[in-house]
Design an enzyme around this catalytic site. Structure first.
Site, PDB file in Angstrom:
ATOM      1  N   THR A 212     -31.614 -37.241  62.329  1.00 51.45           N
ATOM      2  CA  THR A 212     -30.739 -37.026  63.491  1.00 51.45           C
ATOM      3  C   THR A 212     -29.418 -36.877  62.732  1.00 51.45           C
ATOM      4  OG1 THR A 212     -32.174 -38.389  64.781  1.00 51.45           O
ATOM      5  CG2 THR A 212     -29.892 -37.858  65.629  1.00 51.45           C
TER       6      THR A 212
ATOM      7  N   LYS B 163     -31.232 -33.228  70.656  1.00 49.43           N
ATOM      8  CA  LYS B 163     -31.240 -34.414  70.470  1.00 49.43           C
ATOM      9  C   LYS B 163     -29.849 -35.477  71.014  1.00 49.43           C
ATOM     10  CE  LYS B 163     -32.627 -38.382  68.303  1.00 49.43           C
ATOM     11  NZ  LYS B 163     -33.903 -39.272  68.634  1.00 49.43           N
TER      12      LYS B 163
HETATM   13  N1  LIG Z   1     -36.667 -45.249  63.630  1.00 48.96           N
HETATM   14  C1  LIG Z   1     -36.616 -44.497  64.949  1.00 48.96           C
HETATM   15  O1  LIG Z   1     -37.141 -45.076  65.847  1.00 48.96           O
HETATM   16  C2  LIG Z   1     -35.937 -43.276  65.116  1.00 48.96           C
HETATM   17  C3  LIG Z   1     -36.364 -42.220  65.981  1.00 48.96           C
HETATM   18  C4  LIG Z   1     -35.925 -41.046  65.878  1.00 48.96           C
HETATM   19  C5  LIG Z   1     -35.062 -40.647  65.032  1.00 48.96           C
HETATM   20  N2  LIG Z   1     -34.816 -41.387  63.996  1.00 48.96           N
HETATM   21  C6  LIG Z   1     -33.807 -40.721  63.044  1.00 48.96           C
HETATM   22  O2  LIG Z   1     -34.761 -40.633  61.901  1.00 48.96           O
HETATM   23  C7  LIG Z   1     -33.805 -40.690  60.662  1.00 48.96           C
HETATM   24  C8  LIG Z   1     -34.639 -41.568  59.661  1.00 48.96           C
HETATM   25  O3  LIG Z   1     -34.816 -42.977  60.394  1.00 48.96           O
HETATM   26  P1  LIG Z   1     -35.556 -44.144  59.959  1.00 48.96           P
HETATM   27  O4  LIG Z   1     -35.848 -45.091  60.872  1.00 48.96           O
HETATM   28  O5  LIG Z   1     -37.128 -43.467  59.177  1.00 48.96           O
HETATM   29  O6  LIG Z   1     -34.458 -44.906  58.775  1.00 48.96           O
HETATM   30  P2  LIG Z   1     -34.997 -45.528  57.426  1.00 48.96           P
HETATM   31  O7  LIG Z   1     -36.251 -46.294  57.470  1.00 48.96           O
HETATM   32  O8  LIG Z   1     -33.730 -46.432  57.127  1.00 48.96           O
HETATM   33  O9  LIG Z   1     -35.391 -44.506  56.467  1.00 48.96           O
HETATM   34  C9  LIG Z   1     -34.266 -43.719  55.596  1.00 48.96           C
HETATM   35  C10 LIG Z   1     -34.729 -43.121  54.877  1.00 48.96           C
HETATM   36  O10 LIG Z   1     -33.896 -42.004  54.192  1.00 48.96           O
HETATM   37  C11 LIG Z   1     -33.606 -42.351  52.744  1.00 48.96           C
HETATM   38  N3  LIG Z   1     -32.270 -42.143  52.343  1.00 48.96           N
HETATM   39  C12 LIG Z   1     -31.372 -42.672  53.049  1.00 48.96           C
HETATM   40  N4  LIG Z   1     -29.959 -41.976  52.499  1.00 48.96           N
HETATM   41  C13 LIG Z   1     -30.529 -41.396  51.516  1.00 48.96           C
HETATM   42  C14 LIG Z   1     -29.690 -40.614  50.348  1.00 48.96           C
HETATM   43  N5  LIG Z   1     -28.481 -40.709  50.193  1.00 48.96           N
HETATM   44  N6  LIG Z   1     -30.268 -39.947  49.348  1.00 48.96           N
HETATM   45  C15 LIG Z   1     -31.974 -40.172  49.637  1.00 48.96           C
HETATM   46  N7  LIG Z   1     -32.663 -40.657  50.554  1.00 48.96           N
HETATM   47  C16 LIG Z   1     -31.856 -41.294  51.297  1.00 48.96           C
HETATM   48  C17 LIG Z   1     -33.990 -43.657  52.484  1.00 48.96           C
HETATM   49  O11 LIG Z   1     -34.516 -44.056  51.196  1.00 48.96           O
HETATM   50  P3  LIG Z   1     -34.456 -45.282  50.603  1.00 48.96           P
HETATM   51  O12 LIG Z   1     -36.167 -46.030  51.019  1.00 48.96           O
HETATM   52  O13 LIG Z   1     -34.523 -45.438  49.252  1.00 48.96           O
HETATM   53  O14 LIG Z   1     -33.502 -46.292  51.225  1.00 48.96           O
HETATM   54  C18 LIG Z   1     -35.313 -43.634  53.481  1.00 48.96           C
HETATM   55  O15 LIG Z   1     -36.445 -43.142  52.816  1.00 48.96           O
HETATM   56  C19 LIG Z   1     -32.401 -41.115  61.040  1.00 48.96           C
HETATM   57  O16 LIG Z   1     -31.483 -39.879  61.069  1.00 48.96           O
HETATM   58  C20 LIG Z   1     -32.839 -41.671  62.527  1.00 48.96           C
HETATM   59  O17 LIG Z   1     -31.394 -41.434  63.259  1.00 48.96           O
HETATM   60  C21 LIG Z   1     -35.183 -42.654  64.053  1.00 48.96           C
END
Ligand SMILES: NC(=O)c1ccc[n+]([C@@H]2O[C@H](COP(=O)([O-])OP(=O)(O)OC[C@H]3O[C@@H](n4cnc5c(N)ncnc54)[C@H](OP(=O)(O)O)[C@@H]3O)[C@@H](O)[C@H]2O)c1
Length: 289
Positions: A97, A172
């Site tokens: 997102t 979104k």
């Molecule tokens: N969680 C939800 O319910 C949900 C629902 C809809 C949309 N989203 C969206 O989906 C996306 C991911 O959410 P999530 O819940 O999966 O987040 P998350 O669990 O915090 O995972 C984030 C991922 O991105 C990686 N990452 C972050 N910064 C990075 C960078 N600078 N370089 C390389 N890798 C990086 C992290 O790597 P590391 O493991 O090394 O930290 C991890 O693999 C976000 O944009 C969020 O808004 C989430």
């Protein structure tokens, strides 16, 4: 079945990549924290690569799901970024997102380098990712969308092309504006009902049959009454999403008065230490917990 790459194995990306592998795609993963990539390979097979560039080399479709605009820029355009290694005619599908601005920038950059970029944010949360029933809102070229759609359907129940680059992210934003209004409305309703001495579980059951019903009421009403918030969609993530909405509105002139107000309420909730809790914790500031 395609040769694909998946970058970012967080709460969302880990199961999404798992569904691609389960459908028989040849998956190479990359995660900044290497241990998660190794855990993924241990569970699903496939391969782990040391950099985004190495992961996408030779892939027909590359997927990413990272945090925010700067993270997306880093995995695509940064050192050893994916864009340096995408093959001609391949497709990059981003599920982060992020802003419509970065989506448009990356789509233009991809076109210059001879491949296609689709912005494809998702809705449905962790449970939707784990159960493979996400909703995916896509911006980009129709031909690339049609080619990528079958692979996206590995983890999605609904996949829709909304328009040119950025249109997925804009859709979104519409989703998040709706959700945050409903969440605050429900928080106030439950808090009001409790002050009025009603049995709020019964009240919610009754009103869920009428015009007040919503996904939020049905899935979060009971847990809000019970004061349970350690799951779901984090306040910190929602503030990131609302910042993106408010920036877009500043550019397109739309009035987001309610969204701005509730964003301030979420800031209060962060001060209560609820940054990682579900956004239904909005009710905590009304209860003064
Ligand atoms: N969680 C939800 O319910 C949900 C629902 C809809 C949309 N989203 C969206 O989906 C996306 C991911 O959410 P999530 O819940 O999966 O987040 P998350 O669990 O915090 O995972 C984030 C991922 O991105 C990686 N990452 C972050 N910064 C990075 C960078 N600078 N370089 C390389 N890798 C990086 C992290 O790597 P590391 O493991 O090394 O930290 C991890 O693999 C976000 O944009 C969020 O808004 C989430």
């Amino acid at each position: 079945m395609a040769k694909v790459a998946f970058l970012g194995l967080g709460v969302m990306g880990f199961p999404m990549a798992g569904h691609l592998a389960a459908k028989g795609h040849d998956v190479t993963v990359y995660n900044r924290t290497r241990a998660k990539a190794e855990a993924w390979v241990g569970k699903h097979g496939g391969k782990a690569a040391a950099t985004p560039a190495k992961a996408v080399a030779g892939a027909e479709i590359a997927f990413s799901c990272v945090g925010d605009d700067p993270d997306l820029r880093e995995v695509t355009l940064g050192a050893d970024g994916a864009f340096s290694a995408m093959g001609k005619g391949s497709i990059y599908v981003d599920h982060t997102t992020a802003s419509a601005k970065v989506a448009r920038e990356l789509a233009a950059e991809a076109a210059q380098r001879g491949f296609q970029f689709l912005d494809a944010p998702v809705s449905g949360g962790q449970a939707g990712a784990e159960n493979g029933v996400l909703t995916v809102m896509v911006g980009g070229a129709a031909a690339a969308f049609e080619r990528a759609k079958p692979a996206i359907e590995s983890f999605a129940r609904a996949v829709a092309l909304m328009g040119p680059a950025g249109a997925g992210q804009l859709t979104k934003m519409v989703n998040q504006i709706c959700v945050i209004g409903v969440a605050q409305g429900l928080a106030e309703a439950i808090n009001f009902g409790a002050h009025a001495g009603l049995d709020m579980k019964r009240a919610l059951e009754v009103i869920s049959k009428g015009a007040a019903t919503s996904w939020f009421l049905e899935n979060r009403g009971g847990t809000m009454v019970d004061g349970k918030f350690d799951f779901g969609f984090a306040v910190d993530w929602m503030r990131k999403d609302l910042r993106i909405c408010l920036e877009e509105a500043a550019a397109n002139g739309a009035d987001l008065a309610m969204t701005k107000l509730v964003d301030g309420f979420l800031a209060d909730v962060q001060k209560l230490g609820a940054g990682r809790q579900d956004i239904s914790s909005l009710i905590r500031r009304l209860r003064r917990e």
